[in-house]
Design a protein around this motif. Structure first.
Motif, PDB file in Angstrom:
ATOM      1  N   LEU A  28      -3.397   6.530   5.265  1.00 51.83           N
ATOM      2  CA  LEU A  28      -3.437   5.155   5.761  1.00 51.83           C
ATOM      3  C   LEU A  28      -4.050   4.241   4.719  1.00 51.83           C
ATOM      4  O   LEU A  28      -5.065   4.580   4.096  1.00 51.83           O
TER       5      LEU A  28
ATOM      6  N   SER B  73       0.817  -1.173   0.000  1.00 53.82           N
ATOM      7  CA  SER B  73       0.000   0.000   0.000  1.00 53.82           C
ATOM      8  C   SER B  73       0.853   1.224   0.000  1.00 53.82           C
ATOM      9  O   SER B  73       1.907   1.256   0.608  1.00 53.82           O
TER      10      SER B  73
ATOM     11  N   ARG C 282      -4.956   0.107   4.982  1.00 53.36           N
ATOM     12  CA  ARG C 282      -4.909  -1.050   5.875  1.00 53.36           C
ATOM     13  C   ARG C 282      -5.745  -2.174   5.278  1.00 53.36           C
ATOM     14  O   ARG C 282      -6.897  -1.970   4.890  1.00 53.36           O
ATOM     15  N   THR C 283      -5.154  -3.350   5.199  1.00 54.38           N
ATOM     16  CA  THR C 283      -5.866  -4.557   4.804  1.00 54.38           C
ATOM     17  C   THR C 283      -5.114  -5.752   5.342  1.00 54.38           C
ATOM     18  O   THR C 283      -3.894  -5.699   5.460  1.00 54.38           O
ATOM     19  N   THR C 284      -5.837  -6.801   5.691  1.00 52.72           N
ATOM     20  CA  THR C 284      -5.253  -8.009   6.273  1.00 52.72           C
ATOM     21  C   THR C 284      -4.138  -7.601   7.228  1.00 52.72           C
ATOM     22  O   THR C 284      -4.366  -6.836   8.144  1.00 52.72           O
ATOM     23  N   ASP C 285      -2.905  -8.044   7.046  1.00 54.89           N
ATOM     24  CA  ASP C 285      -1.827  -7.696   7.971  1.00 54.89           C
ATOM     25  C   ASP C 285      -0.970  -6.527   7.478  1.00 54.89           C
ATOM     26  O   ASP C 285       0.128  -6.299   7.962  1.00 54.89           O
ATOM     27  N   ILE C 286      -1.469  -5.738   6.539  1.00 49.66           N
ATOM     28  CA  ILE C 286      -0.792  -4.536   6.057  1.00 49.66           C
ATOM     29  C   ILE C 286      -1.417  -3.323   6.739  1.00 49.66           C
ATOM     30  O   ILE C 286      -2.637  -3.181   6.779  1.00 49.66           O
ATOM     31  N   ASN C 287      -0.556  -2.459   7.256  1.00 51.15           N
ATOM     32  CA  ASN C 287      -1.018  -1.254   7.933  1.00 51.15           C
ATOM     33  C   ASN C 287       0.009  -0.157   7.638  1.00 51.15           C
ATOM     34  O   ASN C 287       0.943   0.040   8.394  1.00 51.15           O
ATOM     35  N   THR C 288      -0.154   0.535   6.514  1.00 53.09           N
ATOM     36  CA  THR C 288       0.824   1.506   6.049  1.00 53.09           C
ATOM     37  C   THR C 288       0.301   2.924   6.250  1.00 53.09           C
ATOM     38  O   THR C 288      -0.721   3.297   5.696  1.00 53.09           O
ATOM     39  N   ALA C 289       1.031   3.698   7.035  1.00 51.76           N
ATOM     40  CA  ALA C 289       0.660   5.084   7.302  1.00 51.76           C
ATOM     41  C   ALA C 289       1.745   6.020   6.770  1.00 51.76           C
ATOM     42  O   ALA C 289       2.917   5.657   6.730  1.00 51.76           O
TER      43      ALA C 289
ATOM     44  N   ARG D 294      -9.212  -0.482   4.269  1.00 52.02           N
ATOM     45  CA  ARG D 294      -9.577   0.793   4.903  1.00 52.02           C
ATOM     46  C   ARG D 294      -8.555   1.840   4.480  1.00 52.02           C
ATOM     47  O   ARG D 294      -7.363   1.575   4.459  1.00 52.02           O
ATOM     48  N   THR D 295      -9.043   3.040   4.145  1.00 52.90           N
ATOM     49  CA  THR D 295      -8.155   4.132   3.782  1.00 52.90           C
ATOM     50  C   THR D 295      -8.565   5.414   4.508  1.00 52.90           C
ATOM     51  O   THR D 295      -9.737   5.596   4.853  1.00 52.90           O
TER      52      THR D 295
END
Length: 183
Positions: A63, A11, A65-72, A102-103
């Motif tokens: 941001l 992401s 975020r999906t599954t185990d990705i959480n990029t800010a 989620r964004t």
């Protein structure tokens, strides 16, 4: 604004006033599809995918975020590169399964920004502008990108999705739905 990710799903999150975009990548292996996101890098989108150009200040997607990705990323307008590369972060997605995405993002005032995500499920190096590779996420208005306002939807991984490197791109645009490769 654009960012590249690895899914080796990834992401990236950034936007600009009339074109806000992010890029992500998707990779699959061992019966599942990998999902990656990594470090932000200024510059163009990793080949062979199309690049984006921007004519206004970058309004960041803050941001993805999906599954185990959480990029800010940072929320300051004009404070981040228009294109970011997150292809190094890896997660796992399975064909036939459903995953939330989620964004969040800075709208630079009381403006409506629309969010979309593209997936190159057939790995042909092109993001198609149809339902086969495009998912509408939703819209956010009057957000600082850090105030908790978000849009979210579910993405169903097609049974026909190829395993291996698959790219994902998140696009945020002012007032209208952005395209994967348009200016």
């Amino acid at each position: 604004m654009s960012a590249a990710f690895g899914l080796s799903f990834g992401s990236g999150v950034h936007c600009m006033k009339f074109l806000l975009k992010t890029a992500l990548a998707l990779a699959a292996a061992g019966g599942g599809t990998l999902f990656a996101a990594g470090t932000a890098v200024a510059g163009g989108f990793p080949a062979p995918y199309c690049a984006r150009t921007f004519t206004s200040a970058v309004e960041p997607i803050t941001l993805v975020r999906t599954t185990d990705i959480n990029t800010a990323t940072g929320a300051a307008v004009g404070g981040t590169p228009a294109l970011e590369d997150f292809t190094a972060t890896i997660g796992t997605l399975r064909p036939g399964s459903v995953y939330p995405i989620r964004t969040e993002g800075n709208s630079d005032g009381d403006f409506i920004n629309l969010y979309r995500v593209y997936f190159d499920w057939n790995q042909d190096g092109v993001f198609n502008e149809d339902a086969s590779e495009l998912v509408e996420i939703g819209s956010i208005s009057n957000s600082t990108g850090l105030d908790g306002k978000f849009v979210a939807t579910n993405v169903t991984i097609p049974l026909t999705a190829l395993t291996g490197q698959t790219r994902m791109r998140v696009v945020k645009e002012y007032s209208t739905a952005g395209t994967a490769c348009g200016p």
